[in-house]
Scaffold this motif. Structure first.
Motif, PDB file in Angstrom:
ATOM      1  N   THR A  32      34.227  28.914  40.547  1.00 36.35           N
ATOM      2  CA  THR A  32      35.056  27.813  41.041  1.00 36.35           C
ATOM      3  C   THR A  32      34.156  26.713  41.607  1.00 36.35           C
ATOM      4  O   THR A  32      34.384  25.524  41.379  1.00 36.35           O
ATOM      5  N   GLY A  67      40.584  34.261  36.455  1.00 37.42           N
ATOM      6  CA  GLY A  67      41.584  34.567  37.479  1.00 37.42           C
ATOM      7  C   GLY A  67      42.852  35.144  36.866  1.00 37.42           C
ATOM      8  O   GLY A  67      43.424  36.121  37.376  1.00 37.42           O
ATOM      9  N   LEU A 111      34.693  34.920  40.650  1.00 39.83           N
ATOM     10  CA  LEU A 111      35.606  33.774  40.747  1.00 39.83           C
ATOM     11  C   LEU A 111      35.134  32.688  41.722  1.00 39.83           C
ATOM     12  O   LEU A 111      35.100  31.512  41.341  1.00 39.83           O
ATOM     13  N   ALA A 158      45.040  31.548  40.737  1.00 35.88           N
ATOM     14  CA  ALA A 158      44.751  31.114  39.371  1.00 35.88           C
ATOM     15  C   ALA A 158      45.810  30.122  38.880  1.00 35.88           C
ATOM     16  O   ALA A 158      45.485  29.123  38.238  1.00 35.88           O
ATOM     17  N   SER A 177      36.449  39.627  40.575  1.00 39.53           N
ATOM     18  CA  SER A 177      36.710  39.034  41.895  1.00 39.53           C
ATOM     19  C   SER A 177      35.447  38.416  42.473  1.00 39.53           C
ATOM     20  O   SER A 177      35.502  37.409  43.163  1.00 39.53           O
ATOM     21  N   ALA A 208      36.689  30.289  35.719  1.00 39.49           N
ATOM     22  CA  ALA A 208      37.405  30.270  36.999  1.00 39.49           C
ATOM     23  C   ALA A 208      38.913  30.447  36.804  1.00 39.49           C
ATOM     24  O   ALA A 208      39.546  31.221  37.523  1.00 39.49           O
ATOM     25  N   TYR A 247      40.827  32.630  46.244  1.00 41.75           N
ATOM     26  CA  TYR A 247      39.800  33.363  45.505  1.00 41.75           C
ATOM     27  C   TYR A 247      38.810  34.050  46.457  1.00 41.75           C
ATOM     28  O   TYR A 247      38.376  35.170  46.219  1.00 41.75           O
TER      29      TYR A 247
END
Lengths: 376, 431
Positions: free
Chosen positions: A77, A44, A73, A146, A70, A40, A124
């Motif tokens: 997360t 990023g 992420l 990030a 993309s 994550a 994100y």
């Protein structure tokens, strides 16, 4: 004042599980949390750099990669949070009297984690859902998100170090009971933090390599580029991290350094294995960089990296026990295991894992050409 | 007595928990009821072969994902962070008793998060049946996480037999377990309908918007009628003193309850008139108003539930200020300043008396009374002289209802009184 160090008493209610079981679960879930966090946060940061390079060199390869990252992420997360809740739970049963106290001293920075996290997380999602529409703004959106997540790491490191150093609590609290203090003056905080963050880049580099391997079947030149690019993301941070690791080591109080130099047999063995495994994975990746068939080397390299991470987690644990050794006597902790509930937990955990695997299989397994990394 | 006290100005720690909790409760109940709403609406769309309803559920699921997975999950973590900061002793107790309950809830949380993501990401990828199964898995996992957390929450008000047996199951299946679970489930379904009403207003095409509005109203209306019934059941399962507080023992609590009931009635009427009969008139603004009113009902409910627990944080086990009842006699013997770990003054003398009083107040009273802030102590003592204040402190549980017994010595009560009386003197000077 009769004592210099104040430590809250252990909770009068007994611990409902054997200490070893709680420690295993703490370390296991923490390792998983760190892996998800690496993707994550590291992912990023790599995406931000990749966006930048893509725009600068007008490179389609870079954009292909950043588009894929993309999509990864937001789910990673989510895993970071979910897998983070568990170690925080076990930490509180084992070390609650240390953890709550240090947290109170830095209460507001600690609470700000929630706000920062929500912002980064939505950032994100914005990056992921609006990738095409954002165009030139992509770099900024993913970079800020990030970096926000990286700030959370810094707050965590401060607290996790502060809970190990009760000597400092009294002065901090009586100077400021409002919970706005920080713990940046501890010389171990910054190197410890950077050691984690730079490792995140290396682990995320491995994800890029995996992406390259998947792409080779569809587009050979793109795949090969991805593998090389990912290997570089692994090698450069790992080399850097050797220096940071050394910095972290020498920043520790001398008696703790000695733990890893033979004084504590476990700590020393973990350290040796970690170093060895790290070098093996590094060499394998170097070889893979210019190899025509890099796949086997990469896979073995990954296994060794995982071994390094596990050893690092164990070393971190030994260090924590050493820090707390003057204040915490496990023999005095009352234990009354709730075996019935523990059994139910284990059964449900297994059932939960099976359910998630089943759902993943159904979602990604039906069409074999669907990229398992690309969660969309 | 054991942990340092975090000084939160004006609102105090209690309200900080309240604010965080209410936001979370609002999203988390939706996360449960909304799961059922999604699958049942999806089934309806397939059955009637209705592409517009299907399109609506898809869009709704995106909103659902973004709201629950980010905001819902993180505000949940936020509650945990906040209670650890504001009441570490109680958090520690709960974690020691229920760590395996939480561990089980964590399993459901994990399944829930995975399922809701896959549900959203696989709309166009999976066959209807498999997609629906994932939706059901989401709903069941979300429901089960509520089933678990409800045990811990209701335990705090009614620990029941746990006080004697110290058994996990006695604490978990406590006297208000079932009734409060019923209230939560009904609330979750109502919330799902309220969110449905709001997202329905974004459908452009008229007939479809009206259909979805009517459909969502059917989630709200019948369950709004059941809500008072289950709430009443909950009330009857309460012990006597919480009942008494709710019925006027503390006036703001009963006022809050009455406001909650009135607002509930209002929501019912608005949804009945605009959501069901006159769907033409149901605008985005009304959707937002209903949402805010819904939030107020939940706010009132949670506020009442928290307030009737006074003066305990865990009933019959721990006061709100973190004092464990079992330890009361030992503490009373030596006083609170000596028992507490995080105070600077341990011995009271003539010079430090006021400062000692300030320390004592912080230790024993500041979990509920913030000077110049929430439940301000100043107006409560404004007409009293120093001796009367000290007398009241010594006899705390009898003077004003629902306060804890005072565990300090008489000298400590005098010190606190002296410090408090200073406010009255300052007050007089100003006049």
């Amino acid at each position: 004042m009769e004592t210099q160090v104040i430590i809250p008493d252990i909770d009068p209610i007994s611990v409902p599980a054997p200490i070893w079981l709680l420690k295993i679960l703490l370390l296991l879930t923490f390792t998983l949390h760190i892996l998800a966090m690496n993707v994550a946060v590291g992912g990023g940061l790599i995406a931000a750099v990749t966006e930048f390079l893509g725009k600068k060199n007008n490179s389609q390869n870079h954009f292909e990669l950043s588009r894929s990252i993309s999509k990864m992420l937001p789910p990673f997360t989510a895993f970071t949070i979910t897998l983070g809740v568990a170690p925080l739970l076990f930490l509180q049963v084992l070390y609650g009297n240390f953890f709550y106290t240090s947290t109170i001293l830095i209460a507001w920075p600690w609470l700000s984690i929630i706000v920062i996290f929500i912002l980064a997380y939505y950032g994100y999602y914005l990056y992921s859902f609006r990738w095409e529409k954002l165009e030139g703004k992509r770099f900024v959106v993913v970079l800020i998100s990030a970096l926000l997540l990286a700030v959370i790491g810094l707050i965590y490191t401060q607290n996790i170090v502060l809970m190990l150093t009760p000597e400092k609590w009294k002065e901090i609290y009586f100077n400021n009971p409002h919970g706005t203090s920080l713990n940046l003056s501890d010389p171990t905080v910054i190197p410890r933090y950077l050691h984690f963050m730079v490792a995140a880049l290396a682990v995320a580099g491995l994800v890029v390599i995996m992406w390259g391997i998947k792409k080779i079947k569809i587009n050979e030149s793109l795949g090969k580029w991805g593998i090389r690019y990912g290997i570089l993301w692994f090698i450069v941070p790992t080399l850097l991290n050797i220096i940071i690791g050394l910095w972290f080591l020498i920043s520790l109080p001398k008696n703790f350094i000695m733990l890893f130099m033979g004084e504590n047999i476990y700590a020393t063995v973990y350290f040796m294995i970690a170093l060895l495994a790290m070098f093996v994975s590094l060499i394998l990746m170097f070889v893979a960089l210019n190899s025509a068939k890099p796949l086997a080397k990469i896979i073995i390299g990954k296994v060794f990296l995982l071994l390094t991470i596990v050893m690092m987690v164990l070393m971190r644990h030994e260090l924590r026990e050493a820090y707390l050794q003057p204040y915490l006597n496990w023999d005095k902790v009352q234990v009354e295991p709730q075996w019935g509930v523990i059994t139910i937990f284990i059964i449900l955990l297994l059932a939960g894992i099976v359910t998630v695997i089943w759902m993943l299989k159904k979602s990604f397994g039906q069409k074999s050409n669907v990229d398992p990394v690309e969660l969309s | 007595m054991n942990y340092p006290i975090w000084e939160v100005p004006i609102i105090g720690g209690g309200w900080l928990i309240g604010i965080v909790a209410i936001i979370h409760v609002f999203v988390s109940h939706f996360a449960v009821g909304g799961g059922l709403f999604l699958v049942l609406t999806e089934i309806k769309a397939y059955k009637n072969n209705d592409p517009i309803i299907l399109n609506y559920v898809k869009k709704h699921s995106k909103f659902f994902l973004l709201l629950t997975i980010v905001f819902g999950a993180l505000t949940g973590v936020a509650i945990w962070f906040t209670i650890g900061l504001v009441n570490p002793q109680a958090t520690s107790a709960l974690i020691h008793i229920f760590v395996w309950g939480w561990a089980i809830e964590w399993v459901f949380f994990f399944v829930e998060i995975a399922a809701v993501m896959l549900y959203y990401y696989t709309w166009d990828k999976l066959d209807h049946k498999t997609h629906l199964i994932i939706g059901w898995i989401y709903f069941i996992a979300a429901l089960l996480s509520m089933v678990i957390i409800n045990g811990i929450l209701s335990f705090m008000l009614t620990p029941g037999k746990w006080i004697e047996t110290r058994s996990f199951w006695d604490g978990f299946f406590n006297p208000t377990y079932l009734s409060s679970l019923a209230v939560r489930i009904v609330t979750a379904i109502v919330m799902a309908g309220i969110y449905g009403l709001l997202t329905a207003t974004f459908i452009v095409e008229k007939n479809n918007r009206h259909n979805v509005l009517k459909y969502s109203s059917k989630w709200v209306l019948p369950f709004m009628l059941i809500l008072p019934v289950v709430s009443l059941w909950y009330y009857f399962t309460l012990p006597d003193i919480p009942k008494e507080i709710a019925l006027g023992g503390i006036s703001f609590v009963s006022q809050t309850a009455i406001i909650g009931i009135i607002v509930g009635f209002l929501v019912f009427l608005i949804v009945l008139i605009f959501g069901y009969f006159n769907t033409r008139l149901f605008t985005k603004l009304i959707g937002i108003v209903v949402m805010i009113l819904g939030l107020s009902i939940m706010f009132a409910g949670e506020r009442v539930r928290e307030s009737i627990r006074k003066p305990y944080v865990i009933y019959d086990y721990m006061y709100s200020n973190g004092l464990i009842i079992n330890e009361f006699d030992v503490i009373k013997e030596q006083g609170i300043l000596k028992s507490a770990k995080w105070v600077e003054i341990k011995e009271i003398n003539e010079e430090n008396k006021i400062q000692a009083g300030k320390n004592g107040f912080k230790l024993y009273c500041s979990s509920c009374h913030i000077v110049g802030g929430y439940n301000d102590i100043k107006p409560l003592i404004v007409d009293l002289d120093e001796e009367t204040i000290a007398m009241m402190i010594n006899d705390l549980e009898n003077y004003r209802g629902y306060m804890p017994k005072f565990a300090g010595t008489e000298a400590e009560a005098e010190a606190i009184a002296k410090w408090l009386y200073k406010f009255n003197l300052e007050n007089k000077k100003e006049q």
